[in-house]
Design an enzyme around this catalytic site. Structure first.
Site, PDB file in Angstrom:
ATOM      1  CG  ASP A 165     -25.840 -43.762 -33.176  1.00  0.00           C
ATOM      2  OD1 ASP A 165     -26.015 -42.593 -33.566  1.00  0.00           O
ATOM      3  OD2 ASP A 165     -24.951 -44.496 -33.621  1.00  0.00           O
ATOM      4  CB  CYS A 169     -24.541 -38.084 -29.947  1.00  0.00           C
ATOM      5  SG  CYS A 169     -25.351 -37.774 -28.352  1.00  0.00           S
ATOM      6  CE  LYS A 192     -21.880 -43.443 -36.302  1.00  0.00           C
ATOM      7  NZ  LYS A 192     -22.246 -43.640 -34.897  1.00  0.00           N
ATOM      8  CB  CYS A 232     -25.750 -42.786 -23.271  1.00  0.00           C
ATOM      9  SG  CYS A 232     -27.240 -42.395 -24.220  1.00  0.00           S
ATOM     10  CD  GLU A 253     -23.770 -48.020 -33.783  1.00  0.00           C
ATOM     11  OE1 GLU A 253     -22.877 -47.187 -33.578  1.00  0.00           O
ATOM     12  OE2 GLU A 253     -24.774 -48.154 -33.040  1.00  0.00           O
ATOM     13  CB  SER A 255     -23.361 -49.811 -30.345  1.00  0.00           C
ATOM     14  OG  SER A 255     -23.344 -49.007 -29.188  1.00  0.00           O
TER      15      SER A 255
END
Length: 554
Positions: A79, A121, A123, A187, A437, A460
């Site tokens: 993303d 992550c 999706k 992240c 997003e 997001s």
């Protein structure tokens, strides 16, 4: 035990085993339970670039427990890289594409008895859980774990703002970014990626501790081996995914998300996973649970001090769920075969800083709020835990845009002022198509000051401020947002859960008479147009339906 491959007709069974022998399988191993190792490894996504190595440890665990692993891959989009351009239109549809690809591999071959799914992550984790619910095999998920940041979240955010203002160059921003995102792993902030890893654990589909254990730790390698062994045990016991993914488990996951101020994207993903299990989760479920669930955890973006790595040191999800016992169904069973009550019985106490007690929370209600009103008849979602106190009640004139790019251009040319309400429409599942997003918009708009953002697109998990998304019905489906005009007054009150558009019924009727609903943004992609034809509203999880009724012409 009789395995799936041995249920095939004799000749087909022999040929199937022969083909697997060509891939290196020994004949003696093909009478074991065959476990699919469903991997989303690639060299593009930080949360996935280490999953190839973890898969090796999973296979060790499967073999040691008496199973036989066979690995295949599926796609995964980052993303962060797809953000802010046309590529973001593909991200939400990739969820269905991943689930479909797993179904295709499992059902086409007809040889698998269980699955271990590796994903990290935004999706990809929900897609894997959707496939698990759809296929209903014995399944365990292994998430990749968070990376450990070297600098505070505030330093990373400060550097981004400096770059936007032209105060530092690209190399300088790169160097700071790599300090905040220093290794493989999810992240560090509580975005959609970490939120969905937490959701997977809260649902009971991972081993305890999986969601917050650091990505590069030796403990995660051992966790991978145990995950492989657990999948084999589930096959032997006949425990399938839907035995774990119950209505009570979904309610537990909702409560955890709300208690942590997790990603808004969970309002899309939990309904979609539940749908695959023959269950229903709605916006109203989030609102109902939010009213009885306190906010007891604050990590970035709800705090600029703590990240998910700090959450692990504070006891991880077990500590959070132990504090949430008054609102949880603790008799649910997890992939371990133990109840939630048994798992959290040994949890450490809340430290009062990263995790607070149920009785002394950061807020008496959960971190997400469902807003309703004449602009959002089916609801809209805001991450209330990330909204500053002075923005919780907001009124201002609308500035209307029919695409993210139009809004970005207006910001960059100085056409947006403090006090404006930015209305970005035709960005929903159908209108986009793909429901992009708007995270880059929130970052750039932050320079202006007091600005509200309303969209039928999404945000997001890292987005903060007064950012209201997932508005339903969307513009392309005939939602009221299609007729908002520049200058219309809009009032938002988070505590009252309202979003009010100040327009008379007579004026609305006049606008509907003179202006038809657009079909959405132009798109040449076959994939995205197919998605547009079958996507439901965000209030239904943006899942697909077989046919899409035409929007009534106005």
């Amino acid at each position: 035990m009789e395995t799936s491959i041995n249920k095939l007709p004799p000749y087909q069974r022999a040929i199937a085993k022969g083909h697997l022998g060509s891939c290196g399988a020994a004949y003696r191993d093909l009478n074991r339970p065959i476990i699919a190792v469903v991997n989303s490894w690639n060299e593009i996504v930080p949360g996935h670039c280490h999953l190839r190595g973890l898969a090796g440890h999973v296979k060790e665990g499967i073999l040691a427990a008496g199973g036989f692993p066979l690995e295949f891959n599926t796609i995964a989009i980052c993303d962060g890289i797809a953000q802010g351009h046309e590529g973001m239109k593909y991200v939400l549809p990739s969820r269905e594409l991943i689930a479909d690809s797993v179904e295709t591999m499992i059902r086409a071959h007809g040889i698998f008895d269980g699955m271990v799914m590796l994903a990290s992550c935004d999706k990809i984790v929900p897609a894997m859980l959707m496939a698990a619910g759809r296929l209903n095999l014995p399944t365990v998920l292994l998430t990749g774990g968070p990376m450990i940041n070297r600098i505070a979240p505030a330093e990373s955010k400060k550097a981004r703002q400096k770059f936007i203002k032209g105060e530092i160059d690209e190399q300088a921003l790169f160097d700071v970014t790599v300090e905040y995102y220093p290794t493989a792993g999810v992240c560090p902030f509580l975005g959609t990626a970490n939120t969905m890893c937490v959701v997977a654990e809260a649902l009971g589909m991972t081993l305890p501790g999986s969601s917050t254990l650091p990505a590069t730790s030796a403990e995660r390698q051992e966790l991978a081996r145990k995950t492989g062994a657990t999948a084999v045990e589930l096959v032997k016991k006949g425990v399938s995914a839907r035995d774990i993914l119950t209505q009570d488990a979904f309610e537990n996951a909702i409560a955890v998300v709300l208690a942590m101020g997790g990603s808004l994207n969970t309002v899309l993903h939990l309904p979609a996973i539940a749908h695959e299990c023959g269950l229903a989760v709605t916006y109203q479920d989030f609102d109902r649970v939010s009213r009885i669930t306190p906010l007891i955890t604050r990590v970035t973006p709800n705090s600029q001090e703590y990240t998910v790595a700090d959450l692990h040191e504070a006891g991880g999800l077990n500590t959070i769920m132990n504090e949430l016992k008054p609102v949880l169904h603790t008799d649910v069973v997890t992939v371990t075969g133990r109840t939630l009550a048994a798992i959290i019985a040994t949890a450490s106490q809340a430290d009062g800083k990263v995790v607070r007690s149920f009785e002394q929370p950061f807020s008496s209600e959960g971190g997400l709020a469902v807003l309703a009103g004449n602009l959002a008849p089916e609801g809209a979602i805001v991450k209330s835990s990330a909204v500053p106190e002075d923005l919780r009640v907001f009124q201002g004139p609308a500035k209307v845009f029919d695409a993210e790019e139009e809004c970005m251009a207006a910001i960059e040319t100085g056409k947006i002022q403090s006090g404006d309400v930015l209305v970005i429409r035709y960005e929903g599942p159908v209108g986009g198509p793909g429901m992009r997003e708007m995270h880059r918009i929130t970052e750039v708009a932050a320079q202006i000051g007091r600005v509200a953002i309303i969209t039928d697109g999404r945000f997001s998990g890292a987005s903060a401020g007064l950012s209201i998304g997932y508005l339903s019905p969307e513009a392309a489906e005939g939602g009221p947002i299609a007729w908002v005009e520049d200058g219309d007054l809009i009032t938002i009150d988070i505590d009252k859960r309202t979003i009010q558009w100040h327009v008379t019924e007579q004026e609305l009727a006049a606008r509907q008479t003179k202006q038809k609903v657009q079909g959405g943004q132009e798109c040449e992609s076959l994939l995205l147009n197919l998605y547009r034809q079958h996507a439901t509203s965000s209030a239904q999880g943006a899942v697909r339906r077989l046919t899409r009724p035409e929007v009534e012409e106005r």
